[in-house]
Design an enzyme around this catalytic site. Structure first.
Site, mmCIF file in Angstrom:
data_model
loop_
_atom_site.group_PDB
_atom_site.id
_atom_site.type_symbol
_atom_site.label_atom_id
_atom_site.label_comp_id
_atom_site.label_asym_id
_atom_site.label_seq_id
_atom_site.Cartn_x
_atom_site.Cartn_y
_atom_site.Cartn_z
ATOM 1 N N ARG A 264 -13.692 -1.903 -0.088
ATOM 2 C CA ARG A 264 -13.034 -2.555 1.048
ATOM 3 C C ARG A 264 -11.531 -2.556 0.793
ATOM 4 O O ARG A 264 -11.030 -3.342 -0.002
ATOM 5 C CB ARG A 264 -13.559 -3.986 1.226
ATOM 6 C CG ARG A 264 -12.733 -4.811 2.181
ATOM 7 C CD ARG A 264 -13.370 -6.121 2.546
ATOM 8 N NE ARG A 264 -13.683 -7.003 1.439
ATOM 9 C CZ ARG A 264 -12.819 -7.807 0.813
ATOM 10 N NH1 ARG A 264 -11.544 -7.795 1.154
ATOM 11 N NH2 ARG A 264 -13.219 -8.604 -0.147
ATOM 12 N N HIS A 268 -11.329 -9.267 3.620
ATOM 13 C CA HIS A 268 -12.719 -9.539 3.992
ATOM 14 C C HIS A 268 -12.805 -9.757 5.504
ATOM 15 O O HIS A 268 -13.655 -9.181 6.183
ATOM 16 C CB HIS A 268 -13.226 -10.766 3.247
ATOM 17 C CG HIS A 268 -14.595 -11.201 3.643
ATOM 18 N ND1 HIS A 268 -15.722 -10.477 3.337
ATOM 19 C CD2 HIS A 268 -15.020 -12.266 4.351
ATOM 20 C CE1 HIS A 268 -16.779 -11.083 3.828
ATOM 21 N NE2 HIS A 268 -16.389 -12.176 4.455
ATOM 22 N N TYR A 277 -6.665 -12.468 -5.030
ATOM 23 C CA TYR A 277 -7.726 -12.278 -6.014
ATOM 24 C C TYR A 277 -7.898 -10.832 -6.460
ATOM 25 O O TYR A 277 -8.696 -10.567 -7.365
ATOM 26 C CB TYR A 277 -9.061 -12.794 -5.462
ATOM 27 C CG TYR A 277 -9.498 -12.196 -4.132
ATOM 28 C CD1 TYR A 277 -10.093 -10.935 -4.067
ATOM 29 C CD2 TYR A 277 -9.309 -12.886 -2.937
ATOM 30 C CE1 TYR A 277 -10.483 -10.387 -2.862
ATOM 31 C CE2 TYR A 277 -9.705 -12.346 -1.722
ATOM 32 C CZ TYR A 277 -10.299 -11.104 -1.694
ATOM 33 O OH TYR A 277 -10.677 -10.557 -0.482
#
Length: 373
Positions: A264, A268, A277
């Site tokens: 990805r 998200h 992160y």
């Protein structure tokens, strides 16, 4: 489980099946080659155009959310090969049970841009009639669609249908009980169902290394499913594995599981900030494995006219983007009555009472407003 497995080690052709490498080189793959023997240069160009179109669709979806036209959007950037390769391998009568990120699969199914956006705008609880395109609406609840798919596939078997079902989910969903339960039911009844996991390495902010200490496909093997682990950024590898899995389930040999190892590249959802992160070096590593770039490089090695191909892909993407923009500007807002529509298939007294009470409640605001003038 292999004792040498390292979930943090770089993914490569030694850990999954691959047909086209990131530099565009075509490699022999005995397990997959026969399933894409019909893909010539024109067919590969069409796959490239498909991927370019859904990349543009994704960019428009993100832009529309940033402009306040959508409440949320789930980006698919980086997963174009996984969605186009599998979506184009399906037959028209196969039924799809997606998660919330399969915009590219919906594109393959011919879902209207207006229908694709209405849920994300908050204009309707769902986008399209599932039976018009043989694809269920996008599922927000993580993993729930796998149970729906297992039940549908069991019905296909009981009816003696030649069709199959396929369900999509991410690596994080494999930690949900629903997915395990769906595999139990599908295996127990030998249902014609393909489980398609897009392992994009991140379940929101949780890395895949915290989801498993082995390959995700190994879990499915424990349930008795036939498994394929493929390079999810290689559109031919994905298409071949999906065709092979579909052929397997159609013969009554039981369900199958595909782990498409991809990444990805975006957030998200548009409510997420992946820079909090995710290491930028990891993003750079996967950018070098871009699904579109490798197909372009392979076509170039075959003598294809890349300049003409990119013009065609840009034209198709522009047309798709225009359709999305038109859909937003012409999409009506839902009315109060829409809240109560389609709850029951027949008239329901309790629902009618709720409708009347809510109408009276809203009317009270209008009366109060008149009294203050």
């Amino acid at each position: 489980m292999s004792p040498t497995f390292d979930p943090k080690a770089p993914e490569g052709p030694d850990t999954y099946l691959q047909v086209i490498s990131p530099d565009g080189t075509r490699h022999p793959c005995p397990e997959l080659d026969e399933w894409v023997g019909d893909i010539d240069v024109p067919a590969l160009e069409k796959l490239y155009i498909d991927m370019a179109c859904i990349r543009r669709l994704d960019a428009e979806g993100t832009a529309l959310q940033r402009q306040g036209e959508l409440g949320l959007w789930a980006p698919l950037l980086g997963q174009e090969a996984a969605q186009i390769g599998s979506g184009r391998a399906l037959e028209n009568d196969d039924f799809i049970f997606p998660s919330y990120r399969e915009h590219g699969v919906a594109y393959c199914r011919g879902v209207n841009p207006h229908d694709l956006l209405r849920m994300w705008r908050g204009a309707a609880p769902s986008g399209w009639n599932p039976y018009e395109v043989n694809m269920a609406n996008q599922q927000i609840v993580i993993g729930a669609q796998t149970l729906h798919a297992a039940g549908y596939a069991m019905g296909l078997k009981f009816d003696g249908s030649a069709a199959a079902a396929i369900t999509y989910f991410g690596d994080g969903a494999t930690s949900q009980g629903d997915v395990s339960e769906a595999m139990v039911f599908a295996a127990s009844y030998q249902a014609p169902l393909v489980f398609f996991c897009q392992n994009n390495h991140w379940a929101i902010s949780e890395p895949v290394a915290r989801q498993t200490t082995g390959h995700i496909a190994d879990r499915a093997a424990g349930f008795g499913l036939a498994t394929w682990r493929v390079d999810g950024n290689d559109v031919l590898a994905v298409m071949a594995a999906t065709r092979a899995a579909l052929a397997h389930v159609r013969t009554g040999s039981g369900p199958a599981f595909i782990e498409a190892v991809t990444y990805r590249m975006g957030a998200h959802t548009t409510a997420d900030d992946p820079t909090r992160y995710r290491d930028a070096l990891e993003l750079e590593e996967w950018a070098a494995k871009d699904p579109l770039d490798r197909v372009a490089a392979h076509l170039d090695s075959l003598g294809a006219d890349l300049g003409e191909l990119k013009k065609r892909s840009e034209s198709a993407a522009d047309e798709l983007a225009a359709g999305l923009r038109e859909a937003i500007t012409t999409m009506p807002d839902p009315t109060v009555d829409d809240l109560f529509a389609h709850v029951y298939s027949h008239p329901h007294q309790g629902l009618e009472e709720q409708r009347e009470n809510y109408s009276n409640y809203l009317a009270g605001f209008a009366v109060q407003g008149q009294g203050t003038k």
